[in-house]
Design a protein around this motif. Structure first.
Motif, PDB file in Angstrom:
ATOM      1  N   ALA A   1      17.543  11.482  -0.339  1.00  0.00           N
ATOM      2  CA  ALA A   1      16.640  11.797  -1.439  1.00  0.00           C
ATOM      3  C   ALA A   1      15.211  11.814  -0.914  1.00  0.00           C
ATOM      4  CB  ALA A   1      16.788  10.768  -2.542  1.00  0.00           C
ATOM      5  N   VAL A   2      14.440  12.750  -1.398  1.00  0.00           N
ATOM      6  CA  VAL A   2      13.045  12.875  -0.980  1.00  0.00           C
ATOM      7  C   VAL A   2      12.179  12.515  -2.178  1.00  0.00           C
ATOM      8  CG1 VAL A   2      11.286  14.443  -0.137  1.00  0.00           C
ATOM      9  CG2 VAL A   2      13.629  14.669   0.676  1.00  0.00           C
ATOM     10  N   GLY A   3      11.232  11.649  -1.955  1.00  0.00           N
ATOM     11  CA  GLY A   3      10.361  11.219  -3.038  1.00  0.00           C
ATOM     12  C   GLY A   3       9.042  11.966  -3.035  1.00  0.00           C
ATOM     13  N   ASP A   4       8.315  11.780  -4.098  1.00  0.00           N
ATOM     14  CA  ASP A   4       6.998  12.367  -4.286  1.00  0.00           C
ATOM     15  C   ASP A   4       5.955  11.321  -3.894  1.00  0.00           C
ATOM     16  OD1 ASP A   4       4.528  12.597  -6.098  1.00  0.00           O
ATOM     17  OD2 ASP A   4       5.460  14.580  -6.313  1.00  0.00           O
ATOM     18  N   VAL A   5       5.168  11.626  -2.866  1.00  0.00           N
ATOM     19  CA  VAL A   5       4.198  10.663  -2.332  1.00  0.00           C
ATOM     20  C   VAL A   5       3.159  10.281  -3.387  1.00  0.00           C
ATOM     21  CG1 VAL A   5       2.396  10.301  -0.599  1.00  0.00           C
ATOM     22  CG2 VAL A   5       4.540  11.398   0.051  1.00  0.00           C
ATOM     23  N   ALA A   6       2.641  11.261  -4.130  1.00  0.00           N
ATOM     24  CA  ALA A   6       1.622  10.961  -5.154  1.00  0.00           C
ATOM     25  C   ALA A   6       2.201  10.070  -6.247  1.00  0.00           C
ATOM     26  CB  ALA A   6       1.075  12.255  -5.743  1.00  0.00           C
ATOM     27  N   ALA A   7       3.424  10.359  -6.664  1.00  0.00           N
ATOM     28  CA  ALA A   7       4.067   9.515  -7.680  1.00  0.00           C
ATOM     29  C   ALA A   7       4.348   8.127  -7.111  1.00  0.00           C
ATOM     30  CB  ALA A   7       5.357  10.169  -8.173  1.00  0.00           C
ATOM     31  N   GLY A   8       4.668   8.060  -5.821  1.00  0.00           N
ATOM     32  CA  GLY A   8       4.896   6.767  -5.177  1.00  0.00           C
ATOM     33  C   GLY A   8       3.636   5.933  -5.096  1.00  0.00           C
ATOM     34  N   LYS A   9       2.511   6.609  -4.851  1.00  0.00           N
ATOM     35  CA  LYS A   9       1.227   5.892  -4.824  1.00  0.00           C
ATOM     36  C   LYS A   9       0.930   5.309  -6.196  1.00  0.00           C
ATOM     37  CE  LYS A   9      -3.577   6.376  -3.432  1.00  0.00           C
ATOM     38  NZ  LYS A   9      -4.596   7.243  -2.850  1.00  0.00           N
ATOM     39  N   ALA A  10       1.204   6.079  -7.246  1.00  0.00           N
ATOM     40  CA  ALA A  10       0.999   5.574  -8.612  1.00  0.00           C
ATOM     41  C   ALA A  10       1.964   4.439  -8.923  1.00  0.00           C
ATOM     42  CB  ALA A  10       1.167   6.716  -9.620  1.00  0.00           C
ATOM     43  N   ALA A  11       3.207   4.569  -8.478  1.00  0.00           N
ATOM     44  CA  ALA A  11       4.208   3.525  -8.730  1.00  0.00           C
ATOM     45  C   ALA A  11       3.889   2.245  -7.963  1.00  0.00           C
ATOM     46  CB  ALA A  11       5.600   4.037  -8.363  1.00  0.00           C
TER      47      ALA A  11
ATOM     48  N   ASN B   1      10.221   7.618  -4.652  1.00  0.00           N
ATOM     49  CA  ASN B   1       8.776   7.857  -4.598  1.00  0.00           C
ATOM     50  C   ASN B   1       8.049   6.745  -3.848  1.00  0.00           C
ATOM     51  OD1 ASN B   1       9.268  10.163  -6.105  1.00  0.00           O
ATOM     52  ND2 ASN B   1       8.677   9.227  -8.036  1.00  0.00           N
ATOM     53  N   LEU B   2       8.399   5.503  -4.128  1.00  0.00           N
ATOM     54  CA  LEU B   2       7.773   4.371  -3.429  1.00  0.00           C
ATOM     55  C   LEU B   2       8.033   4.430  -1.926  1.00  0.00           C
ATOM     56  CD1 LEU B   2       8.374   1.407  -5.870  1.00  0.00           C
ATOM     57  CD2 LEU B   2       6.180   2.073  -4.889  1.00  0.00           C
ATOM     58  N   LEU B   3       9.258   4.721  -1.553  1.00  0.00           N
ATOM     59  CA  LEU B   3       9.582   4.812  -0.129  1.00  0.00           C
ATOM     60  C   LEU B   3       8.822   5.960   0.531  1.00  0.00           C
ATOM     61  CD1 LEU B   3      13.367   3.981  -0.247  1.00  0.00           C
ATOM     62  CD2 LEU B   3      11.609   2.699   0.975  1.00  0.00           C
ATOM     63  N   ALA B   4       8.717   7.090  -0.148  1.00  0.00           N
ATOM     64  CA  ALA B   4       7.956   8.221   0.399  1.00  0.00           C
ATOM     65  C   ALA B   4       6.507   7.823   0.636  1.00  0.00           C
ATOM     66  CB  ALA B   4       8.053   9.421  -0.537  1.00  0.00           C
ATOM     67  N   TYR B   5       5.920   7.128  -0.328  1.00  0.00           N
ATOM     68  CA  TYR B   5       4.526   6.680  -0.186  1.00  0.00           C
ATOM     69  C   TYR B   5       4.392   5.637   0.933  1.00  0.00           C
ATOM     70  CZ  TYR B   5       0.141   4.316  -1.166  1.00  0.00           C
ATOM     71  OH  TYR B   5      -1.091   3.738  -1.045  1.00  0.00           O
TER      72      TYR B   5
ATOM     73  N   ALA C   1       0.940  -3.704  -6.142  1.00  0.00           N
ATOM     74  CA  ALA C   1      -0.416  -3.954  -5.652  1.00  0.00           C
ATOM     75  C   ALA C   1      -0.998  -5.307  -6.049  1.00  0.00           C
ATOM     76  CB  ALA C   1      -1.347  -2.833  -6.110  1.00  0.00           C
ATOM     77  N   SER C   2      -0.424  -5.971  -7.028  1.00  0.00           N
ATOM     78  CA  SER C   2      -0.957  -7.289  -7.371  1.00  0.00           C
ATOM     79  C   SER C   2      -0.637  -8.315  -6.279  1.00  0.00           C
ATOM     80  CB  SER C   2      -0.432  -7.758  -8.724  1.00  0.00           C
ATOM     81  OG  SER C   2       0.970  -7.868  -8.692  1.00  0.00           O
ATOM     82  N   CYS C   3       0.364  -8.011  -5.437  1.00  0.00           N
ATOM     83  CA  CYS C   3       0.738  -8.925  -4.361  1.00  0.00           C
ATOM     84  C   CYS C   3       0.605  -8.321  -2.965  1.00  0.00           C
ATOM     85  CB  CYS C   3       2.183  -9.379  -4.542  1.00  0.00           C
ATOM     86  SG  CYS C   3       2.483 -10.284  -6.072  1.00  0.00           S
ATOM     87  N   HIS C   4       0.762  -7.004  -2.858  1.00  0.00           N
ATOM     88  CA  HIS C   4       0.800  -6.337  -1.552  1.00  0.00           C
ATOM     89  C   HIS C   4      -0.302  -5.306  -1.414  1.00  0.00           C
ATOM     90  CE1 HIS C   4       4.774  -7.982  -0.604  1.00  0.00           C
ATOM     91  NE2 HIS C   4       5.113  -7.709  -1.853  1.00  0.00           N
ATOM     92  N   GLN C   5      -0.752  -5.127  -0.170  1.00  0.00           N
ATOM     93  CA  GLN C   5      -1.698  -4.064   0.161  1.00  0.00           C
ATOM     94  C   GLN C   5      -1.031  -3.118   1.147  1.00  0.00           C
ATOM     95  OE1 GLN C   5      -5.490  -5.484   1.553  1.00  0.00           O
ATOM     96  NE2 GLN C   5      -5.736  -6.886  -0.169  1.00  0.00           N
ATOM     97  N   ILE C   6      -1.500  -1.881   1.120  1.00  0.00           N
ATOM     98  CA  ILE C   6      -1.023  -0.872   2.060  1.00  0.00           C
ATOM     99  C   ILE C   6      -2.171   0.081   2.316  1.00  0.00           C
ATOM    100  CG2 ILE C   6      -0.100   0.714   0.315  1.00  0.00           C
ATOM    101  CD1 ILE C   6       2.373   1.031   2.233  1.00  0.00           C
TER     102      ILE C   6
END
Length: 126
Positions: A24-34, A117-121, A39-44
């Motif tokens: 499965a291929v995710g959407d990077v922009a949707a993954g960034k939003a997801a 989406n998260l994995l793609a991002y 983000a309350s615990c992790h940074q990337i």
């Protein structure tokens, strides 16, 4: 059997097996939003650092519990996992099922598209 029949059979087998083996291929922009859920615990990203949770740059292919700037639970340190896409997907669904005793307190994500989406991002941040 003629060359044409062999070619047709090979094509049929390929088409039949494609949905099973295709990732499965995710959407990077949707993954960034997801990622807002994370983000309350992790940074990337380029300036990511550990906070309440470890930074997630280069997570795919990284051994669990291996960043130097975060204090991991004993369970994570001893997990002996290398984070593949499949392991990350399972962990994001149910962290305690993949690493019993993890200190990550998260209910999990069950929506497969959100996980794609998260994995793609996450893969865009090596």
């Amino acid at each position: 059997m003629s060359k044409k029949q062999i070619w047709i059979r090979a094509l049929a087998v390929t088409i039949f097996c494609l949905p099973i083996s295709a990732k499965a291929v995710g959407d990077v922009a949707a993954g960034k939003a997801a990622f807002a859920k994370c983000a309350s615990c992790h940074q990337i990203g380029p300036s990511a650092r550990a906070g309440f949770g470890p930074q997630l740059n280069g997570i795919v292919g990284r051994p669990a519990g291996s960043t130097k700037d975060y204090r991991y639970s004993a369970a994570m340190q001893n997990a002996r996992i290398v984070w593949t896409e499949d392991k990350l997907r399972a962990f994001m669904k149910a962290p305690g099922d993949v690493v019993p005793g993890t200190k990550m307190r998260f209910w999990g994500i069950s929506n497969e598209k959100d996980l794609d989406n998260l994995l793609a991002y996450m893969k865009t941040n090596p």
